[in-house]
Enzyme design. Structure first.
Site, PDB file in Angstrom:
ATOM      1  N   ASP A  28       0.819  -1.182  -0.083  1.00 30.77           N
ATOM      2  CA  ASP A  28       0.132   0.217  -0.021  1.00 30.77           C
ATOM      3  C   ASP A  28       0.856   1.055  -0.045  1.00 30.77           C
ATOM      4  O   ASP A  28       0.622   2.141  -0.873  1.00 30.77           O
ATOM      5  CB  ASP A  28      -1.050  -0.121   1.184  1.00 30.77           C
ATOM      6  CG  ASP A  28      -0.349  -0.288   2.612  1.00 30.77           C
ATOM      7  OD1 ASP A  28       0.962  -0.810   2.409  1.00 30.77           O
ATOM      8  OD2 ASP A  28      -0.803  -0.156   3.479  1.00 30.77           O
ATOM      9  N   ASP A  44       0.903  -1.623 -13.893  1.00 34.22           N
ATOM     10  CA  ASP A  44      -0.080  -0.550 -14.273  1.00 34.22           C
ATOM     11  C   ASP A  44       0.308   0.761 -13.902  1.00 34.22           C
ATOM     12  O   ASP A  44       0.048   1.753 -14.645  1.00 34.22           O
ATOM     13  CB  ASP A  44      -1.248  -1.099 -14.264  1.00 34.22           C
ATOM     14  CG  ASP A  44      -1.964  -1.902 -15.412  1.00 34.22           C
ATOM     15  OD1 ASP A  44      -1.150  -2.767 -15.995  1.00 34.22           O
ATOM     16  OD2 ASP A  44      -3.043  -1.865 -15.807  1.00 34.22           O
TER      17      ASP A  44
HETATM   18 MN    MN Z   1      -1.707  -6.483 -15.945  1.00 35.39          MN
END
Ligand code: MN
Ligand code: IPM
Length: 355
Positions: free
Chosen positions: A220, A248
């Site tokens: 996190d 991503d």
């Molecule tokens: Mn992915």
């Protein structure tokens, strides 16, 4: 003449159009560098489901092993979304990765100077970012057993063995040795047992690499730090699902997910694929960005074929094209001098790479 066999898996959505451009560029550099590439096409994902009913046909799983490397586009699409999990395109990709035992997924994140304004983050935050996500690819919660879903209760299992952690950690440390000698291992050891084993094991492996500075970060916090101050990272070492998510996120540092390549490597085989998906909404319009696929082809030349010269030609050409202001649609708002179609930018890169 040096000659190599490349297995091509074009896949679905924009997969075929970006792979076509990668092949164009590969043909240009192989000619210039004096080696030969022979291609064989295989089906996977949606295209394979349509043709055979199976997202990972045996001919593909076996056939690609005869090649020196596998170049992969993208898979998936709405058309196949309602199929049961075992029949979905994504299952095909996971089976291929497992079959090839490509346990190490290398996802470099480069911010091109020309595109510092393309990121949603401030130029001062992202300028000069150069990091590598090393994601474990064939273990963790993606593959752990037992798993199931009876409509009332569903579960997956996040499992790592010590030996799985050792081998991926070694890859990360080896890469760090060739870079800035820093590894940040990302886990959730404050909550998960599997992460505690991960952390303890990474500590052990680190002893073999006294020159590398190791740090640990909870996932996190890592998600937050990537946005707050991405320059603090050199090599990020993490498990399958955390690596999926963080890569991503990290791609947006570069301005477009259409720019980021990856290499998936094991003891024997290599699979080279852009990190983006099949983008069915823009497929066939000539507006997709082939740079991630082309840069994946460069990684293939470097890691699988040891053709460093050809790899550098491609990387140089990509930089030059961006420097000169050629942009696909996704980057059209950022210092574009000319908006190019998928095949136009592929041709320009091929041309520059051959010089
Ligand atoms: Mn992915
Ligand atoms: C990726 C993709 C895949 C993954 C999907 C398509 C199975 O998101 O390569 O990052 O989750 O690994």
């Amino acid at each position: 003449m040096r000659s190599y066999k490349i297995a091509l898996i074009k896949g679905d959505g924009i997969g075929p159009e970006i792979i076509e451009e990668a092949v164009k560029v590969l043909d240009a550099v192989s000619f210039s560098e004096g080696f030969e590439l022979k291609y064989e096409e295989y089906l996977l994902g949606g295209a394979a489901i349509d043709a055979t009913g199976d997202p990972a046909p045996k001919e593909t799983l076996e056939g690609v092993k005869k090649a020196d490397a596998v170049l992969f586009g993208a898979i998936g699409g709405e058309k196949w979304d309602s199929l049961p999990r075992q029949k979905r395109p994504e299952t095909g990709l996971l089976k291929l990765r497992k079959e090839l035992q490509v346990f190490a997924n290398l996802r470099p994140v480069t911010v091109y100077d020309e595109l510092v304004n393309a990121s949603t983050l401030k130029p001062s935050v992202i300028e000069g970012v150069d990091l590598m996500v090393v994601r474990e690819l064939i273990g963790g919660i993606y593959f752990g057993e037992p798993r199931g879903n009876d409509g009332q209760k569903a579960f997956n299992t996040m499992v790592y063995t010590k030996s799985e952690v050792i081998r991926i950690a070694k890859v990360a440390f080896e890469i760090a040795m060739k870079r800035n000698k820093r590894v940040c291992s990302v886990d959730k050891a404050n909550v998960l047992d599997v992460s505690q084993l991960w952390r303890d094991t990474v500590e052990e492996v680190a002893k073999e690499y006294p020159e590398v500075m190791l740090s640990h970060m909870y996932v996190d916090n890592a998600a937050m730090q990537l946005i707050r101050d991405p320059k603090q990272f050199d090599v990020i070492l993490t498990g399958n699902i955390f690596g999926d998510i963080l890569s991503d996120e990290a791609s947006m540092l570069s301005g477009s997910i259409g720019l980021l390549p990856s290499a998936s490597i094991g003891e024997k085989y290599g699979l080279y694929e852009p990190i983006h998906g099949s983008a069915p909404d823009i497929a066939g319009q000539g507006i997709s960005n082939p740079i991630a696929a082309i840069a994946s082809a460069a990684m293939m030349l470097r890691f699988a074929l040891n053709e460093e010269g050809a790899a550098q030609r491609i990387e140089r050409a990509i930089k030059q094209v961006l420097h000169e202001g050629y942009r696909t649609q996704d980057l059209s708002a950022y210092d574009a001098k000319e908006i190019c179609s998928t095949s136009e930018i592929g041709s320009i890169i091929a041309n520059y790479a051959s010089k």
